[in-house]
Design a protein around this motif. Sequence first.
Motif, PDB file in Angstrom:
ATOM      1  N   GLU A 179       0.808  -1.227   0.000  1.00 42.59           N
ATOM      2  CA  GLU A 179       0.000   0.000   0.000  1.00 42.59           C
ATOM      3  C   GLU A 179       0.839   1.273   0.000  1.00 42.59           C
ATOM      4  O   GLU A 179       0.354   2.334  -0.392  1.00 42.59           O
ATOM      5  CB  GLU A 179      -0.954   0.000   1.192  1.00 42.59           C
ATOM      6  CG  GLU A 179      -2.071  -1.011   1.042  1.00 42.59           C
ATOM      7  CD  GLU A 179      -3.248  -0.698   1.940  1.00 42.59           C
ATOM      8  OE1 GLU A 179      -3.364   0.451   2.402  1.00 42.59           O
ATOM      9  OE2 GLU A 179      -4.045  -1.616   2.188  1.00 42.59           O
TER      10      GLU A 179
ATOM     11  N   LYS B   2       7.429   0.289  -1.753  1.00 42.23           N
ATOM     12  CA  LYS B   2       8.516  -0.418  -1.086  1.00 42.23           C
ATOM     13  C   LYS B   2       8.774   0.249   0.252  1.00 42.23           C
ATOM     14  O   LYS B   2       8.936   1.463   0.338  1.00 42.23           O
ATOM     15  CB  LYS B   2       9.771  -0.331  -1.964  1.00 42.23           C
ATOM     16  CG  LYS B   2      10.982  -1.081  -1.425  1.00 42.23           C
ATOM     17  CD  LYS B   2      12.140  -1.018  -2.428  1.00 42.23           C
ATOM     18  CE  LYS B   2      13.411  -1.585  -1.814  1.00 42.23           C
ATOM     19  NZ  LYS B   2      13.877  -0.848  -0.610  1.00 42.23           N
TER      20      LYS B   2
ATOM     21  N   GLU C   5      10.809   1.536   3.436  1.00 38.40           N
ATOM     22  CA  GLU C   5      12.167   2.070   3.495  1.00 38.40           C
ATOM     23  C   GLU C   5      12.649   2.387   4.912  1.00 38.40           C
ATOM     24  O   GLU C   5      13.803   2.163   5.250  1.00 38.40           O
ATOM     25  CB  GLU C   5      12.243   3.339   2.641  1.00 38.40           C
ATOM     26  CG  GLU C   5      12.060   3.049   1.170  1.00 38.40           C
ATOM     27  CD  GLU C   5      11.914   4.291   0.307  1.00 38.40           C
ATOM     28  OE1 GLU C   5      11.925   4.156  -0.920  1.00 38.40           O
ATOM     29  OE2 GLU C   5      11.782   5.397   0.879  1.00 38.40           O
TER      30      GLU C   5
ATOM     31  N   LEU D  70       7.592   4.379   6.555  1.00 46.12           N
ATOM     32  CA  LEU D  70       7.701   5.170   5.332  1.00 46.12           C
ATOM     33  C   LEU D  70       8.027   4.257   4.166  1.00 46.12           C
ATOM     34  O   LEU D  70       8.945   3.422   4.259  1.00 46.12           O
ATOM     35  CB  LEU D  70       8.808   6.207   5.483  1.00 46.12           C
ATOM     36  CG  LEU D  70       9.066   7.109   4.263  1.00 46.12           C
ATOM     37  CD1 LEU D  70       7.914   8.075   4.041  1.00 46.12           C
ATOM     38  CD2 LEU D  70      10.375   7.882   4.439  1.00 46.12           C
TER      39      LEU D  70
ATOM     40  N   SER E 129       7.969   3.998  -0.442  1.00 45.79           N
ATOM     41  CA  SER E 129       8.204   4.815  -1.636  1.00 45.79           C
ATOM     42  C   SER E 129       6.958   5.592  -2.048  1.00 45.79           C
ATOM     43  O   SER E 129       7.056   6.611  -2.706  1.00 45.79           O
ATOM     44  CB  SER E 129       8.672   3.923  -2.786  1.00 45.79           C
ATOM     45  OG  SER E 129       7.748   2.864  -3.000  1.00 45.79           O
ATOM     46  N   LYS E 130       5.776   5.140  -1.621  1.00 51.47           N
ATOM     47  CA  LYS E 130       4.542   5.807  -2.039  1.00 51.47           C
ATOM     48  C   LYS E 130       3.771   6.441  -0.892  1.00 51.47           C
ATOM     49  O   LYS E 130       2.642   6.907  -1.091  1.00 51.47           O
ATOM     50  CB  LYS E 130       3.644   4.809  -2.773  1.00 51.47           C
ATOM     51  CG  LYS E 130       4.241   4.326  -4.090  1.00 51.47           C
ATOM     52  CD  LYS E 130       3.310   3.400  -4.811  1.00 51.47           C
ATOM     53  CE  LYS E 130       3.931   2.920  -6.122  1.00 51.47           C
ATOM     54  NZ  LYS E 130       3.151   1.841  -6.729  1.00 51.47           N
ATOM     55  N   GLY E 131       4.342   6.429   0.299  1.00 55.17           N
ATOM     56  CA  GLY E 131       3.609   7.072   1.386  1.00 55.17           C
ATOM     57  C   GLY E 131       4.040   6.589   2.754  1.00 55.17           C
ATOM     58  O   GLY E 131       5.065   5.913   2.905  1.00 55.17           O
TER      59      GLY E 131
END
Lengths: 330, 330, 330, 330
Positions: free
Chosen positions: B138, B141, B143, B241, B243-245
Amino acid sequence: MLNVGILGAGRIGQVHAVNVAGNRESRLVAVSDVYAPAADALAKQYDATVRSSEEIIADPAIDAVLIATSTDTHSDLIEAAAAANKAILCEKPVDLSVDRARLCQSRTKEATRPIMVAFNRRFDPNFAALQKAAAGGEIGKTELLSITSFDPAPPPLEYIKVSGGLFRDMMIHDLDMATFLMGEAPVKISAVGSALVDPEIGVAGDVDTAVATLTYGDGRLAVIKNSRRAAYGYDQRVELLGSKGLLSLENIRESTISKATEKGVLSAKPEHFFLERYAQAYVVEWQAFVDAALHDTPVPATLQDGITALALADAAAQSAATGQPVALDL
Amino acid sequence: MLNVGILGAGRIGQVHAVNVAGNRESRLVAVSDVYAPAADALAKQYDATVRSSEEIIADPAIDAVLIATSTDTHSDLIEAAAAANKAILCEKPVDLSVDRARLCQSRTKEATRPIMVAFNRRFDPNFAALQKAAAGGEIGKTELLSITSFDPAPPPLEYIKVSGGLFRDMMIHDLDMATFLMGEAPVKISAVGSALVDPEIGVAGDVDTAVATLTYGDGRLAVIKNSRRAAYGYDQRVELLGSKGLLSLENIRESTISKATEKGVLSAKPEHFFLERYAQAYVVEWQAFVDAALHDTPVPATLQDGITALALADAAAQSAATGQPVALDL
Amino acid sequence: MLNVGILGAGRIGQVHAVNVAGNRESRLVAVSDVYAPAADALAKQYDATVRSSEEIIADPAIDAVLIATSTDTHSDLIEAAAAANKAILCEKPVDLSVDRARLCQSRTKEATRPIMVAFNRRFDPNFAALQKAAAGGEIGKTELLSITSFDPAPPPLEYIKVSGGLFRDMMIHDLDMATFLMGEAPVKISAVGSALVDPEIGVAGDVDTAVATLTYGDGRLAVIKNSRRAAYGYDQRVELLGSKGLLSLENIRESTISKATEKGVLSAKPEHFFLERYAQAYVVEWQAFVDAALHDTPVPATLQDGITALALADAAAQSAATGQPVALDL
Amino acid sequence: MLNVGILGAGRIGQVHAVNVAGNRESRLVAVSDVYAPAADALAKQYDATVRSSEEIIADPAIDAVLIATSTDTHSDLIEAAAAANKAILCEKPVDLSVDRARLCQSRTKEATRPIMVAFNRRFDPNFAALQKAAAGGEIGKTELLSITSFDPAPPPLEYIKVSGGLFRDMMIHDLDMATFLMGEAPVKISAVGSALVDPEIGVAGDVDTAVATLTYGDGRLAVIKNSRRAAYGYDQRVELLGSKGLLSLENIRESTISKATEKGVLSAKPEHFFLERYAQAYVVEWQAFVDAALHDTPVPATLQDGITALALADAAAQSAATGQPVALDL
């Protein structure tokens, strides 16, 4: 460049002056006020001249007037300024008499320059975004609007005695907001009010706590809650229920800091009052007026909007006084 | 129906007992405790019998044991119960010695019934949903993981002296949560700690405030913050956190009520401690164990998970003691 | 009235120019930039003259310079301007070399006019209020600080190659904030970093995701989390745990509107980046500089603060590169 | 130990059954239902017997009955059970006829065992805490109450046709809550309603969206907003303005997780409907009844409370139908 005269150097005139002076396309050139020291102080602050309202209106070098005088002078000044071909931004209410406001509208109907009424909340970025979201169908068909509007503390009794009362000086903002958000005026209004905050307000013939319910032609509903007192500051919230969801507009807090202790989690109060809460709205409002005056954009709050809000306020006051709903045809 | 014996009738044994008794597919039949009155009280409450741990393990009519005794007995009891073909739910940590835990794992590797370690937080609906959301991509990736985990108040010094210290009795939960959420164990851990809450904790050789940083094989990072004291209650939050949110898990508050006054807006504290905060997690955890024991569902927290968390806790303690990062190969 | 020259007409110079021009006690009189069109455009906008940096510094009618040029010129310009008796506001970092910055400090130690470093976040009303609350003992003794600082998207690779890298161009803000909030510099720093957002950043020798842990002389701890990418915007938050509670500073959202639908409750993102988020901080920062220059108020962010932050950034970079903690004596 | 018979094995009877069985001081011994399979299923689940309501009431070994049958049978069953000296917990409404409910009250006025009406929301920990805070003067004198109460979706048309309509089956809860929170019944009620969600509801003579305004003897005001549809779930909120502040009760969310992405920050919806939202309220409600029945604690929701709420619902329905406010003397 728009050369501007401000008529009325009181609190709200001062609020506007900073934006007139700060805008790149407008210049504050003249100020009038029946109380000379107020005019002097404001003029000095912005290197403007002090003149009478008549002189300002008569000066062909002045393009626009901002009317921030006492309400009983609004209609006359609008008419005079329109006759002199000025662009006009007039503080609300247009008048305390709907009939007089309608006469003013009739007498200025040939005006070719913008005449705009200063419903500041329409220009607040949050309220504007809410209106846009609702109009854009983000929650489907709107069904039930709820406006919470509480002042931090009641104004002086002297003000209440001349202001037209809670419905005309305070709820009028919320009635205009309802029209703005629902996209039309209601066909029926029912209101109740009490003097709970200060019995003296009741003695003066006004209320300080009120609820109004508005019914629209297609059955949609709106409710407005007002109080002259919120111990925690200026409470300005909206909820709009639609067929696909709910849009909510929350207060802006004084800070984004919270403190968690054994007593609980304490976060900041809402911004205290309209000068803080709507500071940005006044900037945007002035820009919208400048755009209308210089660039022919549509006037976003018309004399008709001012008349509608006033008629709704009258009807709410009448309903609260008689205990009966009032039908409207606006 | 799963017939269950609880070994250890202390606080955590009592927490489980209510769920063992309340579950439709399990029945609490026997209780043991080295302190006889504790066993008596718990057994009486649920119409169970009091027996020794050995007797419970030896009873072929008992299908499962829940090990809630002191940590130093866990490995022995797991091995005995596995040899007796019991399904086993063992409280964390498996042992204070990684070597001993690994030996236990080796000795029980032929076991055909489930052996599960009670990492309760994995079963909390919010944490479980967070893991599912992250694993489901969701936020793209993942992080950088951040875990905030503060207890309301430090335990008694006596407990700290035998618990293995903050890293092994408290951060072990967060280390397991990191593995659960990141989907693998880190390859490096670096930790610092101080005795700020109570100097006596420092005298006892432990810390009460600590930060650990975990590095994963592919460079992903995680940070865990621990304190033995939060004046406002049990603070259990996660941020992840990607890559998309960002996924955030907030505390559950004691109520949904807030009070706005001239001092600010006061809302409720987080639920006070683990008994309140993870009450539902214990119910779900027990159901997961029952499902594994009766319906062959996968064991959601294995002996290996317990060993990984313990090895991470050891490494964090070592890093905090030496000031050097510790490399891991788990 | 403070006559001001701005050295450097790039993005940050433009940010300051509006505040220099908008402040009642300062006037923008001259602008320099090695790229002439930039200087011309900015000068024209504010009716200022275009000159070389040397000419501006040499002009006795100019009282103050704002240094917004490339970092490698900062130390030289500070020294020249100090020698010319100017009040100086210099963008961070003072230099990429701590030694050079210390030399600059040494060479300007006799300066009688203020030399201030532009750590804008110290002037943000929320951060300033947080610092005041912590220093005022509102949460007792501070113990554990946590700073979350994510940019919405990485800068161009070209910028990263000359900026000094994440620790010196990005985390430096957070390292200064840690010093500001904890009231002193740490004695040890440990950092890890990875290139997770963009492998090219790793190829360029930098990281884009990092965690630093700071230890203070009395054992207090701080942790800083950085990422070059947050899909949801600029994430700037702080939590400070003390013996009596937790202070939290949240993001400012783009609006106060939320929308509840069958998918959940959607509220606004944080303000997008530093120009929006710290717009008010820049206004307050400039006022603080004007106050120091005209009214002898203390300089709120000194050359020493700049050197401390830079030394911390160097140490963090070193720790991340070597995998070892770095001891500090600042 | 309280031996209990449940009359009515439908949805609400099942909700109560789990709490009757789960409570340590009560035991579910018998179930009745006009639809035999429902009674069988429920009885089997809890090892209870199936009997007729008359048999249950006649059985001297049964101490208490829980009346969860159709509304038209409530008054008769209350009277019969009271005559048989049972403690009684009856679902709301007491009756659809205020006169019939008053007759029931009159006929049972000699009853020595508790007769309680199941206004579940009074027992929800959040609502109960709000009432306590208001009654304890935490916000000074209460002045303006606002209740938001939206169902996720309308019930089947067949239900609406026999339920008495929105005011009697849905708003009745909110009318009781208003009485609970304001500490007295209002003296005037004014209501408007529309069929906006489903025109068929209008055809059936009912409304699905409504606003009621209540005026209390001392001028205090309350407003209730109802909708049969909220796309985002069950919306149950209260705000109570007092002279010293505002108490707000928010929804409980399905989780404490939020997800920030480029689209905004998405958090969880409110718990879906009353079974989830008031699960704990039902537990507390049953305990309160057990306490009244076994330990002589006061009945927290009386037959009179049921009659008051019903009379208010009647008045609201009348006001909405006639367009006129209705005066009350309760």
